[in-house]
Design a protein around this motif. Structure first.
Motif, mmCIF file in Angstrom:
data_model
loop_
_atom_site.group_PDB
_atom_site.id
_atom_site.type_symbol
_atom_site.label_atom_id
_atom_site.label_comp_id
_atom_site.label_asym_id
_atom_site.label_seq_id
_atom_site.Cartn_x
_atom_site.Cartn_y
_atom_site.Cartn_z
ATOM 1 N N ARG A 78 0.834 -1.215 0.000
ATOM 2 C CA ARG A 78 0.000 0.000 0.000
ATOM 3 C C ARG A 78 0.866 1.261 0.000
ATOM 4 O O ARG A 78 0.552 2.230 -0.696
ATOM 5 C CB ARG A 78 -0.925 -0.011 1.222
ATOM 6 C CG ARG A 78 -1.857 1.159 1.275
ATOM 7 C CD ARG A 78 -2.895 1.125 0.178
ATOM 8 N NE ARG A 78 -3.827 2.236 0.384
ATOM 9 C CZ ARG A 78 -4.382 2.917 -0.582
ATOM 10 N NH1 ARG A 78 -4.167 2.597 -1.836
ATOM 11 N NH2 ARG A 78 -5.170 3.909 -0.321
ATOM 12 N N GLU A 124 2.075 1.706 -3.459
ATOM 13 C CA GLU A 124 0.979 2.164 -4.311
ATOM 14 C C GLU A 124 0.738 3.662 -4.121
ATOM 15 O O GLU A 124 0.627 4.412 -5.096
ATOM 16 C CB GLU A 124 -0.291 1.382 -3.972
ATOM 17 C CG GLU A 124 -1.501 1.815 -4.766
ATOM 18 C CD GLU A 124 -2.783 1.111 -4.324
ATOM 19 O OE1 GLU A 124 -3.826 1.434 -4.905
ATOM 20 O OE2 GLU A 124 -2.741 0.277 -3.404
ATOM 21 N N LEU A 125 0.675 4.104 -2.872
ATOM 22 C CA LEU A 125 0.445 5.527 -2.604
ATOM 23 C C LEU A 125 1.614 6.380 -3.093
ATOM 24 O O LEU A 125 1.417 7.498 -3.587
ATOM 25 C CB LEU A 125 0.206 5.748 -1.115
ATOM 26 C CG LEU A 125 -1.095 5.154 -0.571
ATOM 27 C CD1 LEU A 125 -1.129 5.252 0.950
ATOM 28 C CD2 LEU A 125 -2.299 5.823 -1.203
ATOM 29 N N THR A 126 2.827 5.865 -2.979
ATOM 30 C CA THR A 126 3.996 6.594 -3.469
ATOM 31 C C THR A 126 3.929 6.739 -4.990
ATOM 32 O O THR A 126 4.186 7.821 -5.531
ATOM 33 C CB THR A 126 5.291 5.874 -3.055
ATOM 34 O OG1 THR A 126 5.337 5.800 -1.628
ATOM 35 C CG2 THR A 126 6.513 6.602 -3.571
ATOM 36 N N ALA A 127 3.565 5.674 -5.672
ATOM 37 C CA ALA A 127 3.437 5.724 -7.133
ATOM 38 C C ALA A 127 2.377 6.740 -7.547
ATOM 39 O O ALA A 127 2.571 7.498 -8.506
ATOM 40 C CB ALA A 127 3.101 4.341 -7.683
ATOM 41 N N ILE A 128 1.279 6.777 -6.826
ATOM 42 C CA ILE A 128 0.218 7.754 -7.133
ATOM 43 C C ILE A 128 0.748 9.170 -6.951
ATOM 44 O O ILE A 128 0.539 10.037 -7.798
ATOM 45 C CB ILE A 128 -1.020 7.503 -6.245
ATOM 46 C CG1 ILE A 128 -1.711 6.204 -6.660
ATOM 47 C CG2 ILE A 128 -1.991 8.677 -6.322
ATOM 48 C CD1 ILE A 128 -2.771 5.718 -5.685
ATOM 49 N N GLY A 129 1.438 9.416 -5.847
ATOM 50 C CA GLY A 129 2.000 10.743 -5.591
ATOM 51 C C GLY A 129 3.002 11.162 -6.643
ATOM 52 O O GLY A 129 2.999 12.311 -7.107
ATOM 53 N N ASN A 189 3.145 10.076 -9.707
ATOM 54 C CA ASN A 189 2.407 10.298 -10.942
ATOM 55 C C ASN A 189 1.732 11.663 -10.927
ATOM 56 O O ASN A 189 1.757 12.393 -11.920
ATOM 57 C CB ASN A 189 1.376 9.181 -11.127
ATOM 58 C CG ASN A 189 0.650 9.291 -12.442
ATOM 59 O OD1 ASN A 189 -0.279 10.081 -12.573
ATOM 60 N ND2 ASN A 189 1.067 8.497 -13.402
ATOM 61 N N GLN A 190 1.144 12.029 -9.795
ATOM 62 C CA GLN A 190 0.479 13.338 -9.682
ATOM 63 C C GLN A 190 1.471 14.485 -9.789
ATOM 64 O O GLN A 190 1.121 15.584 -10.208
ATOM 65 C CB GLN A 190 -0.291 13.418 -8.367
ATOM 66 C CG GLN A 190 -1.515 12.535 -8.350
ATOM 67 C CD GLN A 190 -2.198 12.480 -6.992
ATOM 68 O OE1 GLN A 190 -1.649 12.908 -5.981
ATOM 69 N NE2 GLN A 190 -3.411 11.949 -6.974
ATOM 70 N N ASN A 208 3.869 14.416 -11.816
ATOM 71 C CA ASN A 208 4.403 14.253 -13.178
ATOM 72 C C ASN A 208 5.833 13.736 -13.179
ATOM 73 O O ASN A 208 6.645 14.141 -14.018
ATOM 74 C CB ASN A 208 4.300 15.563 -13.962
ATOM 75 C CG ASN A 208 2.869 15.944 -14.209
ATOM 76 O OD1 ASN A 208 2.034 15.098 -14.521
ATOM 77 N ND2 ASN A 208 2.562 17.217 -14.054
ATOM 78 N N ASP A 243 8.048 10.464 -13.738
ATOM 79 C CA ASP A 243 7.997 9.142 -14.328
ATOM 80 C C ASP A 243 9.136 8.312 -13.751
ATOM 81 O O ASP A 243 10.303 8.576 -14.014
ATOM 82 C CB ASP A 243 8.117 9.240 -15.854
ATOM 83 C CG ASP A 243 7.971 7.898 -16.527
ATOM 84 O OD1 ASP A 243 7.247 7.032 -15.985
ATOM 85 O OD2 ASP A 243 8.571 7.706 -17.596
#
Length: 70
Positions: free
Chosen positions: A18, A21-26, A28-29, A31, A33
């Motif tokens: 989790r 997952e939250l780190t990847a979302i952050g 991505n937000q 920008n 990559d």
């Protein structure tokens, strides 16, 4: 407290997934990559950087991570 070691391990694994997952979302937000890698990942915070390096991220990131505390 967990009834069995397997339950504890499963909870730790789920929590770790989790966090990633939250780190990847952050990222991505923001920008950013980032390509998945097998390299170790170190999580850090502004608070720790302020406390130990006076907010100097260049200095903090140029030093090896501190030994893991148990």
């Amino acid at each position: 407290m967990f009834e069995a070691a397997a339950d504890k391990h499963r909870a730790q694994t789920d929590a770790k997934a989790r966090v990633f997952e939250l780190t990847a979302i952050g990222l991505n937000q923001a920008n950013l990559d980032v390509t998945p890698s097998e390299q170790p990942v170190r999580f850090d915070s502004e608070e720790e950087c302020q406390r130990t390096h006076g907010g100097d991220w260049n200095k903090r990131l140029s030093q090896p991570p501190a030994a893991k505390r148990h």
